[in-house]
Design a protein around this motif. Structure first.
Motif, mmCIF file in Angstrom:
data_model
loop_
_atom_site.group_PDB
_atom_site.id
_atom_site.type_symbol
_atom_site.label_atom_id
_atom_site.label_comp_id
_atom_site.label_asym_id
_atom_site.label_seq_id
_atom_site.Cartn_x
_atom_site.Cartn_y
_atom_site.Cartn_z
ATOM 1 N N ARG A 148 37.858 54.950 30.527
ATOM 2 C CA ARG A 148 37.542 54.444 31.871
ATOM 3 C C ARG A 148 36.205 53.705 31.860
ATOM 4 O O ARG A 148 36.062 52.659 32.509
ATOM 5 N N ILE A 149 35.245 54.203 31.117
ATOM 6 C CA ILE A 149 33.950 53.525 30.994
ATOM 7 C C ILE A 149 34.145 52.142 30.380
ATOM 8 O O ILE A 149 33.586 51.156 30.854
ATOM 9 N N ARG A 150 34.968 52.052 29.338
ATOM 10 C CA ARG A 150 35.251 50.750 28.713
ATOM 11 C C ARG A 150 35.911 49.807 29.720
ATOM 12 O O ARG A 150 35.565 48.631 29.805
ATOM 13 N N GLU A 151 36.901 50.318 30.479
ATOM 14 C CA GLU A 151 37.584 49.488 31.485
ATOM 15 C C GLU A 151 36.604 48.991 32.541
ATOM 16 O O GLU A 151 36.638 47.818 32.924
ATOM 17 N N LEU A 152 35.750 49.886 33.020
ATOM 18 C CA LEU A 152 34.774 49.502 34.041
ATOM 19 C C LEU A 152 33.805 48.448 33.511
ATOM 20 O O LEU A 152 33.508 47.469 34.200
ATOM 21 N N ARG A 153 33.336 48.630 32.308
ATOM 22 C CA ARG A 153 32.408 47.647 31.724
ATOM 23 C C ARG A 153 33.076 46.281 31.596
ATOM 24 O O ARG A 153 32.462 45.253 31.875
ATOM 25 N N LYS A 154 34.323 46.269 31.167
ATOM 26 C CA LYS A 154 35.043 45.003 31.052
ATOM 27 C C LYS A 154 35.209 44.353 32.416
ATOM 28 O O LYS A 154 34.939 43.163 32.595
ATOM 29 N N THR A 155 35.667 45.123 33.394
ATOM 30 C CA THR A 155 35.856 44.589 34.747
ATOM 31 C C THR A 155 34.539 44.068 35.306
ATOM 32 O O THR A 155 34.480 42.970 35.868
ATOM 33 N N LEU A 156 33.471 44.845 35.144
ATOM 34 C CA LEU A 156 32.175 44.433 35.681
ATOM 35 C C LEU A 156 31.620 43.200 34.960
ATOM 36 O O LEU A 156 30.931 42.388 35.575
ATOM 37 N N SER A 157 31.949 43.048 33.687
ATOM 38 C CA SER A 157 31.478 41.857 32.962
ATOM 39 C C SER A 157 32.153 40.585 33.479
ATOM 40 O O SER A 157 31.641 39.485 33.300
ATOM 41 N N GLN A 158 33.302 40.745 34.137
ATOM 42 C CA GLN A 158 34.049 39.615 34.677
ATOM 43 C C GLN A 158 33.889 39.474 36.197
ATOM 44 O O GLN A 158 34.401 38.537 36.787
ATOM 45 N N ALA A 159 33.183 40.428 36.801
ATOM 46 C CA ALA A 159 33.131 40.515 38.260
ATOM 47 C C ALA A 159 32.419 39.336 38.913
ATOM 48 O O ALA A 159 31.389 38.861 38.443
ATOM 49 N N GLU A 160 33.010 38.906 40.012
ATOM 50 C CA GLU A 160 32.425 37.886 40.870
ATOM 51 C C GLU A 160 32.629 38.367 42.298
ATOM 52 O O GLU A 160 33.759 38.607 42.723
ATOM 53 N N ALA A 161 31.531 38.535 43.030
ATOM 54 C CA ALA A 161 31.627 39.062 44.395
ATOM 55 C C ALA A 161 30.981 38.126 45.403
ATOM 56 O O ALA A 161 30.650 38.529 46.501
ATOM 57 N N SER A 162 30.851 36.886 45.038
ATOM 58 C CA SER A 162 30.201 35.920 45.930
ATOM 59 C C SER A 162 31.162 35.423 47.006
ATOM 60 O O SER A 162 32.378 35.532 46.869
ATOM 61 N N VAL A 210 36.735 37.642 37.808
ATOM 62 C CA VAL A 210 37.645 38.368 38.680
ATOM 63 C C VAL A 210 36.916 38.587 39.992
ATOM 64 O O VAL A 210 35.909 39.289 40.032
ATOM 65 N N TRP A 211 37.435 37.970 41.073
ATOM 66 C CA TRP A 211 36.782 38.090 42.366
ATOM 67 C C TRP A 211 37.097 39.437 43.008
ATOM 68 O O TRP A 211 38.217 39.945 42.890
ATOM 69 N N MET A 212 36.089 39.999 43.660
ATOM 70 C CA MET A 212 36.269 41.225 44.432
ATOM 71 C C MET A 212 35.252 41.245 45.560
ATOM 72 O O MET A 212 34.207 40.591 45.466
ATOM 73 N N PRO A 213 35.538 41.970 46.638
ATOM 74 C CA PRO A 213 34.555 42.075 47.716
ATOM 75 C C PRO A 213 33.292 42.779 47.214
ATOM 76 O O PRO A 213 33.373 43.634 46.310
#
Length: 139
Positions: free
Chosen positions: A36-50, A6-9
């Motif tokens: 919320r902690i679970r949601e954040l961990r999931k989002t961060l595990s998918q995060a792409e900010a390049s 999931v791309w993000m700035p």
């Protein structure tokens, strides 16, 4: 099972990491905080900010200039998840979701391509990709 990124700035990523650190440091979090902690961990595990390569490929993280059928002016937007992109106050361009009908239709296309999609109200729209450049901030 593969996880889609999931791309993000970068600023949005930093804010999510900061929020997780604050929430995770709380002793005995309530059910809402734990979720919320679970949601954040999931989002961060998918995060792409390049910053994406400047190769004309339409994908999340690209600033797209497109001409929609019937329009006389080009539309400029960032392809990304509005909820995540909006965390960065520096983003000063419209954001279109990759999961929207238009987003799904244009992902994988290249500059010069014309694709068609159907809106939720059953209207067929053609869109020509005029430019696709890496989003680096601002407009």
């Amino acid at each position: 099972m593969t996880t889609e990124s999931v791309w993000m700035p970068p600023r949005a990523l930093a804010l999510l990491i900061e929020e997780l650190a604050v929430l995770a440091s709380r002793p005995n979090p309530d059910a809402v905080t734990a979720e919320r902690i679970r949601e954040l961990r999931k989002t961060l595990s998918q995060a792409e900010a390049s910053i994406k390569p400047d190769d004309g490929l339409v994908e999340p993280g690209m600033r797209i200039t497109a001409m929609l059928s019937g329009d006389t002016r080009a539309t400029v937007f960032l392809l990304g998840e509005r909820e995540l992109v909006s965390l960065d106050p520096a983003v000063e361009v419209d954001v279109y979701s990759p999961s929207s009908p238009m987003g799904q239709a244009i992902i994988g296309s290249h500059v010069g391509d014309t694709v068609a999609y159907t809106t939720p109200s059953d209207v067929s729209i053609r869109i020509e990709i005029l430019a696709a450049v890496p989003y680096t901030g601002g407009r």
